[in-house]
Design an enzyme around this catalytic site. Structure first.
Site, PDB file in Angstrom:
ATOM      1  N   ARG A 165       0.822  -1.152  -0.105  1.00 12.29           N
ATOM      2  CA  ARG A 165       0.145   0.070  -0.083  1.00 12.29           C
ATOM      3  C   ARG A 165       0.866   1.396   0.179  1.00 12.29           C
ATOM      4  NH1 ARG A 165      -5.184  -0.951   3.878  1.00 12.29           N
ATOM      5  NH2 ARG A 165      -6.222  -2.688   2.661  1.00 12.29           N
TER       6      ARG A 165
ATOM      7  N   ASP B 289     -15.195  10.446   9.147  1.00  6.11           N
ATOM      8  CA  ASP B 289     -14.282   9.222   8.977  1.00  6.11           C
ATOM      9  C   ASP B 289     -12.800  10.174   8.897  1.00  6.11           C
ATOM     10  OD1 ASP B 289     -14.507   6.133   7.872  1.00  6.11           O
ATOM     11  OD2 ASP B 289     -12.566   7.200   7.351  1.00  6.11           O
TER      12      ASP B 289
HETATM   13  C1  LIG Z   1     -13.863  -1.175   8.469  1.00  9.48           C
HETATM   14  S1  LIG Z   1     -14.462   0.659   8.240  1.00  9.48           S
HETATM   15  C2  LIG Z   1     -16.010   0.338   8.829  1.00  9.48           C
HETATM   16  C3  LIG Z   1     -17.122   1.408   8.430  1.00  9.48           C
HETATM   17  C4  LIG Z   1     -18.476   1.151   9.175  1.00  9.48           C
HETATM   18  N1  LIG Z   1     -18.526   1.860  10.274  1.00  9.48           N
HETATM   19  C5  LIG Z   1     -18.838  -0.336   9.034  1.00  9.48           C
HETATM   20  O1  LIG Z   1     -19.111  -0.703   9.937  1.00  9.48           O
HETATM   21  O2  LIG Z   1     -19.379  -0.822   7.862  1.00  9.48           O
HETATM   22  C6  LIG Z   1     -13.371   1.309   9.337  1.00  9.48           C
HETATM   23  C7  LIG Z   1     -13.223   2.962   9.056  1.00  9.48           C
HETATM   24  O3  LIG Z   1     -12.717   3.563  10.241  1.00  9.48           O
HETATM   25  C8  LIG Z   1     -11.896   4.663   9.641  1.00  9.48           C
HETATM   26  N2  LIG Z   1     -10.828   5.074  10.643  1.00  9.48           N
HETATM   27  C9  LIG Z   1      -9.900   4.325  10.916  1.00  9.48           C
HETATM   28  N3  LIG Z   1      -9.134   5.081  12.147  1.00  9.48           N
HETATM   29  C10 LIG Z   1      -9.843   6.004  12.294  1.00  9.48           C
HETATM   30  C11 LIG Z   1      -9.740   7.228  13.294  1.00  9.48           C
HETATM   31  N4  LIG Z   1      -8.707   7.421  14.031  1.00  9.48           N
HETATM   32  N5  LIG Z   1     -10.729   8.131  13.410  1.00  9.48           N
HETATM   33  C12 LIG Z   1     -11.740   8.168  12.410  1.00  9.48           C
HETATM   34  N6  LIG Z   1     -12.000   7.118  11.368  1.00  9.48           N
HETATM   35  C13 LIG Z   1     -11.233   6.179  11.582  1.00  9.48           C
HETATM   36  C14 LIG Z   1     -11.301   4.337   8.403  1.00  9.48           C
HETATM   37  O4  LIG Z   1     -10.884   5.048   7.514  1.00  9.48           O
HETATM   38  C15 LIG Z   1     -12.547   3.372   7.603  1.00  9.48           C
HETATM   39  O5  LIG Z   1     -13.425   4.099   6.938  1.00  9.48           O
END
Ligand SMILES: C[S@@+](CC[C@H](N)C(=O)[O-])C[C@H]1O[C@@H](n2cnc3c(N)ncnc32)[C@H](O)[C@@H]1O
Length: 284
Positions: A43, A152
């Protein structure tokens, strides 16, 4: 015979991997584990080439010297996992509708936060369910009755979420009636894709927020969805994030975490309600 056009892939050295781990932990609480070296190398290698850097060292220097902070945001984008889907983990939406019904019957506004919203499927699913509940209420329109904050850390996913355009296979879990009510079908060059209708999109405000930073929001929420993100944080970070989210819940409000997550093993002030559902005690 093996194909000869395998792209050249740089691999992070042990020290470089440790540098990325420390940066990811410091900047956004991400707990990168050993064993992820090749995924992270692939990545970041892509980001490194996009930035015209010839080595990871040069790329890290470029990120740390970028005064706009955008290079760091891009690096974080490359490390996060954004998997999501419409109506994911449906039991949470059944629960949301019960909370919504009480609120709407009392003619009180509903404030919901989707705190790691990825490409938008989660906040829009919240809206579809709330709009269904609002349809049952006489004299009640969703506008004014419902507000959804969707946030996000990743600018890349937020831009997809704001656009609200999804390929056919992403929306195939929605029944035809809901598609007609809440989506616009693409024609011509947009054939095969769907767009969220403006009346739905208007209910959602998208913002870039890093959950591990101290946030200053102007309201409290009846329900916070923070699903499938804490799994990437270490325990001290999970504790900090839950404590901040609890502060933004109304007394009696609910925190929903992913079905594979739980708050077991971390200290927090919330009451367990059902698996992956926690409640802030009333009166706090
Ligand atoms: C696996 S997705 C989950 C999406 C949704 N909540 C679901 O359950 O389908 C995780 C998301 O968390 C975000 N993320 C990771 N670290 C974060 C942080 N410190 N603050 C806010 N968002 C974060 C990522 O960018 C990603 O879009």
């Amino acid at each position: 015979m093996a194909s000869l056009d395998i792209p050249f892939v740089e691999t992070l050295s042990e020290r470089e991997f440790e540098h990325v781990c420390a940066l990811a932990r410091r900047q956004f609480g991400l707990d990168l584990r050993r064993g992820k070296e090749s995924l992270v190398s692939a990545r970041l290698g892509k980001k490194m080439r996009e930035a015209n850097c010839k080595s990871f060292q040069e790329y890290f220097r470029y990120v740390s010297r970028d005064p706009s902070g955008q290079a760091l945001v891009n690096l974080i984008d490359a490390l996060t996992t954004n998997h999501t889907s419409f109506l994911r983990e449906p039991r949470h939406f059944d629960f949301l509708r019960k909370v919504a019904l009480e609120r709407m019957s009392a003619r009180e506004r509903l404030d919901i936060w989707s705190a790691a919203c990825s490409t938008g499927e989660e906040p829009y699913s919240i809206c579809f369910h709330l709009l269904e509940e609002a349809r049952k209420q006489p004299f009640q329109s969703a506008e004014g009755a419902v507000r959804v904050l969707a946030s996000d850390i990743s600018t890349r996913v937020l831009s997809t979420a704001r656009q609200g355009i999804y390929a056919e296979e992403r929306v195939q879990g929605l029944d035809e009636e809901w598609k007609r009510r809440y989506l616009l079908r693409g024609h011509g060059p947009q054939a095969g894709s769907y767009r969220i209708k403006p009346a739905v999109a208007r209910l959602v405000e998208f913002r870039r927020l890093n959950l591990i930073e101290k946030l200053t929001l102007d309201r409290r929420f009846q329900v916070i969805f923070c699903r499938n993100v804490m799994i990437y944080f270490d325990k001290p970070t999970q504790e900090k994030v839950v404590s901040q989210l609890a502060g933004y819940l109304e007394p009696g409000g609910y925190l929903l975490v992913g079905h594979a997550e739980s708050l077991t093993g971390i200290s927090h002030s919330l009451e367990y309600v059902h698996p992956a559902i926690y409640r802030k005690p009333a009166g706090r």
